[in-house]
Design an enzyme around this catalytic site. Structure first.
Site, PDB file in Angstrom:
ATOM      1  N   ARG A  33      47.290  -7.977  40.897  1.00 36.62           N
ATOM      2  CA  ARG A  33      47.115  -6.925  41.909  1.00 36.62           C
ATOM      3  C   ARG A  33      47.910  -7.248  43.179  1.00 36.62           C
ATOM      4  NH1 ARG A  33      45.887  -6.592  47.133  1.00 36.62           N
ATOM      5  NH2 ARG A  33      44.281  -8.190  46.862  1.00 36.62           N
ATOM      6  N   ASP A  34      47.518  -8.305  43.892  1.00 38.73           N
ATOM      7  CA  ASP A  34      48.189  -8.643  45.158  1.00 38.73           C
ATOM      8  C   ASP A  34      49.650  -8.990  44.869  1.00 38.73           C
ATOM      9  OD1 ASP A  34      48.766  -9.558  47.768  1.00 38.73           O
ATOM     10  OD2 ASP A  34      46.761 -10.343  48.014  1.00 38.73           O
ATOM     11  N   HIS A 226      40.818 -15.954  51.231  1.00 40.81           N
ATOM     12  CA  HIS A 226      42.014 -15.325  50.646  1.00 40.81           C
ATOM     13  C   HIS A 226      43.192 -15.645  51.571  1.00 40.81           C
ATOM     14  CE1 HIS A 226      43.912 -11.724  48.546  1.00 40.81           C
ATOM     15  NE2 HIS A 226      44.665 -11.792  49.627  1.00 40.81           N
ATOM     16  N   HIS A 228      47.138 -16.223  52.347  1.00 39.24           N
ATOM     17  CA  HIS A 228      48.570 -16.125  52.030  1.00 39.24           C
ATOM     18  C   HIS A 228      49.231 -17.387  52.614  1.00 39.24           C
ATOM     19  CE1 HIS A 228      48.905 -12.043  50.261  1.00 39.24           C
ATOM     20  NE2 HIS A 228      47.688 -11.954  50.771  1.00 39.24           N
ATOM     21  N   CYS A 259      51.864  -7.987  51.078  1.00 38.96           N
ATOM     22  CA  CYS A 259      51.306  -6.657  51.330  1.00 38.96           C
ATOM     23  C   CYS A 259      52.423  -5.738  51.783  1.00 38.96           C
ATOM     24  CB  CYS A 259      50.211  -6.719  52.387  1.00 38.96           C
ATOM     25  SG  CYS A 259      49.518  -5.088  52.710  1.00 38.96           S
ATOM     26  N   ASN A 268      50.528 -15.312  48.010  1.00 36.76           N
ATOM     27  CA  ASN A 268      49.198 -15.925  48.108  1.00 36.76           C
ATOM     28  C   ASN A 268      49.281 -17.424  47.832  1.00 36.76           C
ATOM     29  OD1 ASN A 268      48.601 -12.958  47.115  1.00 36.76           O
ATOM     30  ND2 ASN A 268      46.689 -13.759  47.941  1.00 36.76           N
TER      31      ASN A 268
HETATM   32  P1  HMG Z   1      46.016   9.338  52.938  1.00 40.32           P
HETATM   33  O1  HMG Z   1      47.434   9.789  52.820  1.00 40.32           O
HETATM   34  O2  HMG Z   1      45.359   9.401  54.274  1.00 40.32           O
HETATM   35  O3  HMG Z   1      45.116  10.064  51.844  1.00 40.32           O
HETATM   36  O4  HMG Z   1      45.962   7.849  52.402  1.00 40.32           O
HETATM   37  P2  HMG Z   1      44.334  11.440  51.892  1.00 40.32           P
HETATM   38  O5  HMG Z   1      42.887  11.131  51.749  1.00 40.32           O
HETATM   39  O6  HMG Z   1      44.778  12.269  53.069  1.00 40.32           O
HETATM   40  O7  HMG Z   1      44.865  12.158  50.555  1.00 40.32           O
HETATM   41  C1  HMG Z   1      46.226  12.510  50.424  1.00 40.32           C
HETATM   42  C2  HMG Z   1      46.568  12.722  48.948  1.00 40.32           C
HETATM   43  O8  HMG Z   1      46.474  11.468  48.268  1.00 40.32           O
HETATM   44  C3  HMG Z   1      45.640  13.664  48.214  1.00 40.32           C
HETATM   45  O9  HMG Z   1      46.423  14.335  47.213  1.00 40.32           O
HETATM   46  C4  HMG Z   1      44.670  12.750  47.540  1.00 40.32           C
HETATM   47  O10 HMG Z   1      44.060  13.290  46.375  1.00 40.32           O
HETATM   48  C5  HMG Z   1      45.575  11.585  47.163  1.00 40.32           C
HETATM   49  P3  HMG Z   1      46.956  15.850  47.417  1.00 40.32           P
HETATM   50  O11 HMG Z   1      45.736  16.659  47.663  1.00 40.32           O
HETATM   51  O12 HMG Z   1      47.879  15.750  48.604  1.00 40.32           O
HETATM   52  O13 HMG Z   1      47.670  16.101  46.118  1.00 40.32           O
HETATM   53  N1  HMG Z   1      44.781  10.361  47.069  1.00 40.32           N
HETATM   54  C6  HMG Z   1      44.688   9.612  45.966  1.00 40.32           C
HETATM   55  N2  HMG Z   1      45.237   9.703  44.749  1.00 40.32           N
HETATM   56  C7  HMG Z   1      44.908   8.757  43.838  1.00 40.32           C
HETATM   57  N3  HMG Z   1      44.047   7.747  44.110  1.00 40.32           N
HETATM   58  C8  HMG Z   1      43.490   7.625  45.305  1.00 40.32           C
HETATM   59  C9  HMG Z   1      43.802   8.587  46.300  1.00 40.32           C
HETATM   60  N4  HMG Z   1      43.414   8.748  47.569  1.00 40.32           N
HETATM   61  C10 HMG Z   1      44.010   9.831  48.038  1.00 40.32           C
HETATM   62  N5  HMG Z   1      42.634   6.614  45.560  1.00 40.32           N
HETATM   63  C11 HMG Z   1      44.751   6.071  51.329  1.00 40.32           C
HETATM   64  C12 HMG Z   1      44.758   7.107  52.436  1.00 40.32           C
HETATM   65  C13 HMG Z   1      43.584   5.138  51.597  1.00 40.32           C
HETATM   66  C14 HMG Z   1      44.579   6.777  50.002  1.00 40.32           C
HETATM   67  C15 HMG Z   1      46.101   5.319  51.354  1.00 40.32           C
HETATM   68  O14 HMG Z   1      46.297   4.843  52.633  1.00 40.32           O
HETATM   69  C16 HMG Z   1      46.173   4.197  50.368  1.00 40.32           C
HETATM   70  O15 HMG Z   1      46.173   4.384  49.172  1.00 40.32           O
HETATM   71  N6  HMG Z   1      46.249   2.942  50.875  1.00 40.32           N
HETATM   72  C17 HMG Z   1      46.280   1.763  50.009  1.00 40.32           C
HETATM   73  C18 HMG Z   1      47.100   0.695  50.633  1.00 40.32           C
HETATM   74  C19 HMG Z   1      47.111  -0.536  49.772  1.00 40.32           C
HETATM   75  O16 HMG Z   1      46.874  -0.509  48.569  1.00 40.32           O
HETATM   76  N7  HMG Z   1      47.422  -1.708  50.403  1.00 40.32           N
HETATM   77  C20 HMG Z   1      47.470  -2.973  49.723  1.00 40.32           C
HETATM   78  C21 HMG Z   1      46.119  -3.501  49.369  1.00 40.32           C
HETATM   79  S1  HMG Z   1      45.288  -4.286  50.720  1.00 40.32           S
HETATM   80  C22 HMG Z   1      45.872  -5.928  50.688  1.00 40.32           C
HETATM   81  O17 HMG Z   1      46.794  -6.233  49.984  1.00 40.32           O
HETATM   82  C23 HMG Z   1      45.138  -6.963  51.490  1.00 40.32           C
HETATM   83  C24 HMG Z   1      44.282  -7.893  50.628  1.00 40.32           C
HETATM   84  O18 HMG Z   1      45.071  -8.566  49.670  1.00 40.32           O
HETATM   85  C25 HMG Z   1      43.565  -8.921  51.516  1.00 40.32           C
HETATM   86  C26 HMG Z   1      44.509  -9.641  52.494  1.00 40.32           C
HETATM   87  O19 HMG Z   1      45.542 -10.177  52.056  1.00 40.32           O
HETATM   88  O20 HMG Z   1      44.158  -9.643  53.684  1.00 40.32           O
HETATM   89  C27 HMG Z   1      43.187  -7.112  49.878  1.00 40.32           C
HETATM   90 MG    MG Z   2      46.283 -10.323  50.039  1.00 40.73          MG
END
Ligand code: HMG
Ligand code: MG
Length: 319
Positions: A33-34, A226, A228, A259, A268
């Site tokens: 995933r990450d 967690h 990095h 990220c 990581n």
């Molecule tokens: P948004 O653009 O504000 O979404 O994004 P929305 O709610 O306005 O919806 C817009 C459109 O997206 C809609 O479709 C929704 O249906 C669709 P439309 O009506 O326009 O056709 N949509 C989705 N489709 C599929 N699956 C979904 C989904 N949600 C909305 N779940 C949102 C907001 C949260 C969705 C967006 O910002 C997002 O997906 N962010 C994810 C970012 C991400 O994955 N980052 C990496 C992971 S975090 C990380 O790595 C840190 C970690 O490792 C810990 C650390 O290291 O600290 C965990």
């Molecule tokens: Mg991470």
């Protein structure tokens, strides 16, 4: 290449005070995933599936597989449902997935997942960049996700990012981080993983933050770390967390990771580097290091670049 471990070096040198360390550590493997969310090319579902199969065969039991996030935001993981359908269900093996909102939860439940993780930010800047929400809005988005997931009997982990520093806001304030973490636990998360998203933390900060959570009444057993490894501190930080009683550690095979919404984040903590240290300390983990190294060498070939892990580099030369 002959593994360095057989060259007569003291492989096993338990800590002076083993009572201050956990007897066993659960490794929460985030490579699929990450790691793969951050690749510039999209890795095929067949390679992801084989990667996870090999990681499970190496003895890892918690394999964070993918994310049900917006495919527009993270195209690398758009195949989440297809991947879940292709994964073998193995006894004792969990495949947690990241879920940001109710749409993601619906998709995850449809794919048959039993384990989800929500992911919050400890800072406003990263909440906006990663989730398109303010800090308060992110908790409002997660509330129905956690409630519905718990009602459906799913396990729910909470991630908190930018716990030590943020590229836009600078060093983190332990009290605010603790308050944000508390909110995730109060929503109903059973575990909280403290993320050093951009890898800037040093051991003193880790000690301070863990003490702050303790003072706030959060049992250490509910915490995971967690790290990095941007500045090479991930292993020292992990050791500090182990001495504070933490026994769940996130890491990624081969040191994959990053990220897409925090440019300064690199890989990581490498699972192999973690396993080497745990072996040296006499801490159980259940992983076959040689099989894991072979997996990371195999994955590095698929990605077209060498692994960032020091242990993979040392042991994996001729594989
Ligand atoms: P948004 O653009 O504000 O979404 O994004 P929305 O709610 O306005 O919806 C817009 C459109 O997206 C809609 O479709 C929704 O249906 C669709 P439309 O009506 O326009 O056709 N949509 C989705 N489709 C599929 N699956 C979904 C989904 N949600 C909305 N779940 C949102 C907001 C949260 C969705 C967006 O910002 C997002 O997906 N962010 C994810 C970012 C991400 O994955 N980052 C990496 C992971 S975090 C990380 O790595 C840190 C970690 O490792 C810990 C650390 O290291 O600290 C965990
Ligand atoms: Mg991470």
């Amino acid at each position: 290449m002959t593994p360095v471990r057989t060259l007569g070096l003291p492989q096993h040198s338990p800590a002076v005070d083993p009572g201050a360390l956990p007897a066993r550590v659960t490794i929460w493997e985030v490579g699929a995933r990450d790691g793969l969310q951050n690749e510039s090319t999209v890795v095929g579902v067949d390679v992801k599936q084989e990667f996870l199969r090999r990681l499970a065969a190496a003895g890892l039991t918690v394999l964070e597989a993918t994310s049900f996030v917006s495919p527009r935001w993270v195209p690398q993981l758009a195949d989440a449902a297809e991947l879940l359908a292709a994964l073998p269900r193995l006894p004792g093996v969990r495949y947690p997935v990241l879920v940001p909102n109710e749409r993601g939860l619906d998709r995850a439940v449809e794919a048959g997942v039993a384990d989800i993780a929500i992911f919050a930010s400890a800072t406003e800047s990263f909440a906006r960049r990663n989730l398109n929400r303010s800090m308060d809005e992110q908790f409002a988005m997660f509330e129905p996700v956690v409630r519905r997931a718990r009602e459906a009997g799913l396990r729910v982990r909470g991630y908190l990012s930018m716990c030590f520093g943020d590229p836009w806001e600078g060093p983190a304030d332990p009290a605010s981080v603790t308050a944000a973490g508390r909110r995730l636990l109060d929503l109903g998360c059973e575990q909280l993983s403290l993320g050093d998203t951009i890898g800037v933390a040093t051991p003193g900060q880790v000690e301070t933050l863990l003490r702050s959570f303790g003072t706030a009444g959060v049992p250490t057993a509910q915490l995971a770390v967690h790290f990095h490894d941007t500045y090479g501190q991930a292993l020292s930080n992990t050791y500090t967390a182990l001495r504070a009683g933490v026994s769940t550690v996130d890491s990624a095979a081969g040191g994959l990771g990053g990220c897409p919404f925090a440019g300064s984040a690199t890989g990581n903590l490498a699972t192999e580097d973690l396993v080497w240290m745990l072996d040296g300390l006499g801490i159980e983990h259940g992983v076959d290091l040689d099989a894991l190294v072979r997996t990371s060498v195999w994955m590095a070939e698929r990605l077209g670049r060498p692994s960032a892990s020091r242990v993979v580099t040392a042991l994996g030369g001729d594989s």
